[in-house]
Design an enzyme around this catalytic site. Structure first.
Site, short mmCIF file in Angstrom:
data_model
loop_
_atom_site.label_atom_id
_atom_site.label_comp_id
_atom_site.label_asym_id
_atom_site.label_seq_id
_atom_site.Cartn_x
_atom_site.Cartn_y
_atom_site.Cartn_z
N TYR A 71 8.68 119.00 -58.16
CA TYR A 71 7.94 120.23 -58.48
C TYR A 71 8.68 121.47 -58.00
O TYR A 71 8.63 122.52 -58.64
CB TYR A 71 6.50 120.16 -57.95
N VAL A 107 1.98 125.00 -67.90
CA VAL A 107 1.64 125.41 -66.53
C VAL A 107 2.58 126.51 -66.05
O VAL A 107 2.62 126.84 -64.87
CB VAL A 107 1.69 124.18 -65.58
N HIS A 123 -4.14 122.71 -68.10
CA HIS A 123 -3.51 121.77 -67.16
C HIS A 123 -3.11 122.43 -65.84
O HIS A 123 -2.23 121.94 -65.14
CB HIS A 123 -2.28 121.12 -67.82
N CYS A 131 -5.40 121.75 -51.98
CA CYS A 131 -5.50 120.80 -50.87
C CYS A 131 -5.87 119.43 -51.44
O CYS A 131 -6.82 119.32 -52.22
CB CYS A 131 -6.57 121.26 -49.87
N GLY A 191 3.38 124.20 -81.04
CA GLY A 191 4.33 123.58 -80.12
C GLY A 191 3.75 122.47 -79.25
O GLY A 191 4.16 122.31 -78.11
N THR A 192 2.81 121.75 -79.82
CA THR A 192 2.29 120.60 -79.06
C THR A 192 2.33 119.35 -79.93
O THR A 192 2.08 119.43 -81.14
CB THR A 192 0.86 120.85 -78.50
N SER A 193 2.65 118.22 -79.29
CA SER A 193 2.72 116.98 -80.05
C SER A 193 1.32 116.46 -80.36
O SER A 193 1.17 115.48 -81.10
CB SER A 193 3.53 115.93 -79.28
N PRO A 218 8.27 122.61 -85.45
CA PRO A 218 9.39 122.20 -86.31
C PRO A 218 9.29 120.74 -86.74
O PRO A 218 9.87 120.35 -87.75
CB PRO A 218 10.62 122.41 -85.42
N1 APR Z 1 8.61 125.81 -81.34
C1 APR Z 1 7.48 125.12 -81.59
N2 APR Z 1 7.36 123.80 -81.31
C2 APR Z 1 8.40 123.18 -80.73
C3 APR Z 1 9.61 123.85 -80.43
C4 APR Z 1 9.70 125.23 -80.77
N3 APR Z 1 10.79 125.96 -80.51
N4 APR Z 1 10.46 122.96 -79.85
C5 APR Z 1 9.81 121.78 -79.79
N5 APR Z 1 8.57 121.90 -80.32
C6 APR Z 1 7.51 120.90 -80.44
C7 APR Z 1 7.96 119.47 -80.58
O1 APR Z 1 8.23 119.17 -81.95
C8 APR Z 1 6.75 118.71 -80.05
O2 APR Z 1 5.82 118.47 -81.08
O3 APR Z 1 6.80 120.93 -79.22
C9 APR Z 1 6.14 119.69 -79.04
C10 APR Z 1 6.30 119.30 -77.58
O4 APR Z 1 5.58 118.14 -77.36
P1 APR Z 1 5.35 117.54 -75.90
O5 APR Z 1 6.64 117.52 -75.15
O6 APR Z 1 4.60 116.26 -76.08
O7 APR Z 1 4.46 118.63 -75.17
P2 APR Z 1 2.90 118.86 -75.19
O8 APR Z 1 2.30 118.52 -76.50
O9 APR Z 1 2.68 120.22 -74.64
O10 APR Z 1 2.39 117.81 -74.12
C11 APR Z 1 1.06 117.92 -73.73
O11 APR Z 1 1.29 116.35 -71.99
O12 APR Z 1 3.23 115.99 -71.00
C12 APR Z 1 1.91 116.33 -70.76
O13 APR Z 1 0.71 117.76 -69.32
C13 APR Z 1 1.85 117.68 -70.14
O14 APR Z 1 0.97 119.71 -70.99
C14 APR Z 1 1.69 118.56 -71.34
C15 APR Z 1 0.89 117.68 -72.28
#
Ligand code: APR
Length: 247
Positions: A71, A107, A123, A131, A191-193, A218
């Site tokens: 961290y 975060v 998150h 604590c 930008g989230t999977s 993307p």
């Molecule tokens: N712009 C938009 N999306 C993007 C870019 C970009 N420049 N680069 C990558 N991505 C996409 C990827 O294609 C993928 O779908 O961002 C996503 C990232 O996915 P993860 O790494 O799985 O992140 P996330 O979805 O935020 O994960 C959720 O899980 O790992 C834990 O607590 C952690 O907050 C996180 C949560």
């Protein structure tokens, strides 16, 4: 409904009639700020560690010093990062719409650095300390013992103020996000999977309430097939274009 490729211009058209936009961001939002996405390979010193095995209560119980070293490394990386054009565009978008609720799984605090005022941190925050016994956030000076910060009040180990795998989302953040997802007339996932619950389920609440869902990413995600609009691209490029079309 099904996935439909869309352009920033088309999404801007939908936003012109939007009463309440709910945005959920993930690690991809900060990728263009140089913060590696959680599921991308770890680099340098940490490449042999799996984050899924460091960001857990079990890892902290087993080896708190290792977890704190990881961290501290992430804090340094994030402290040196700056918001990218996507973060700034989202902050601007909030000024152009009647209502925007911003929920982030990140975060890193980069939305706030870019000027977004109200951010639901699903998150937690990387720079917060909590604590491990009392559960409260600790802002006072901390004492370091054997590389591990300790609570100035009770002496127990402090832990980073983030939500680890297997832990519950802070109730206030969860309730505010669920309310916004059910109330909005457009949910925008950026930008989230869309793999990690309960964040991944927010878009479903929007759909269940009869509203539409859009995505900027993307790559295809778990949400793509259920999206009304899908903008394939990097958020640092697509969001500024979207804001340009609106203003
Ligand atoms: N712009 C938009 N999306 C993007 C870019 C970009 N420049 N680069 C990558 N991505 C996409 C990827 O294609 C993928 O779908 O961002 C996503 C990232 O996915 P993860 O790494 O799985 O992140 P996330 O979805 O935020 O994960 C959720 O899980 O790992 C834990 O607590 C952690 O907050 C996180 C949560």
């Amino acid at each position: 409904m099904g996935q439909r490729p869309a352009t920033p211009r088309e999404l801007a058209h939908v936003l012109r009639a939007c009463r309440h936009l709910c945005v959920l961001t993930g690690a991809g939002m900060s990728a263009e700020s140089g913060i590696p996405t959680f599921r991308a390979a770890q680099t340098g010193l940490w490449e042999r560690y799996d984050p899924l095995e460091l960001a857990t209560p079990e890892a902290f119980a087993r080896d708190p010093e290792l977890v704190w070293r990881w961290y501290s490394w992430r804090r340094e990386l994030v402290a040196a990062a700056t918001p990218n054009p996507g973060h700034f565009a989202l902050a601007r978008l909030a000024c152009l719409l009647p209502r925007l609720t911003l929920i982030t799984q990140n975060v890193d605090g980069l939305h706030q650095k870019a000027g977004s005022r109200t951010v639901i941190e699903f998150h937690g925050n990387l720079f917060a300390n909590r604590c491990s016994v009392e559960g409260r956030l600790v802002e006072d000076d901390v004492v370091i013992e054997n590389g591990i910060p300790c609570c100035p009040r009770c002496g127990a180990r402090l832990r980073p103020g983030v939500v680890w795998f297997g832990e519950a989302i802070p109730p206030a953040a969860l309730a505010a996000a669920a309310d916004a997802a059910a109330d909005c007339d457009l949910f925008l996932s950026i930008g989230t999977s869309a793999l990690v619950w309960p964040a991944a389920g927010l878009a479903e609440s929007t759909r269940a309430a009869g509203a539409r869902v859009a995505e900027i990413n993307p790559a295809e995600t778990g949400l793509s097939a259920a999206c009304d609009f899908r903008l394939a691209g990097n958020s640092g490029e697509v969001l500024p274009e979207l804001v340009n079309c609106l203003s």
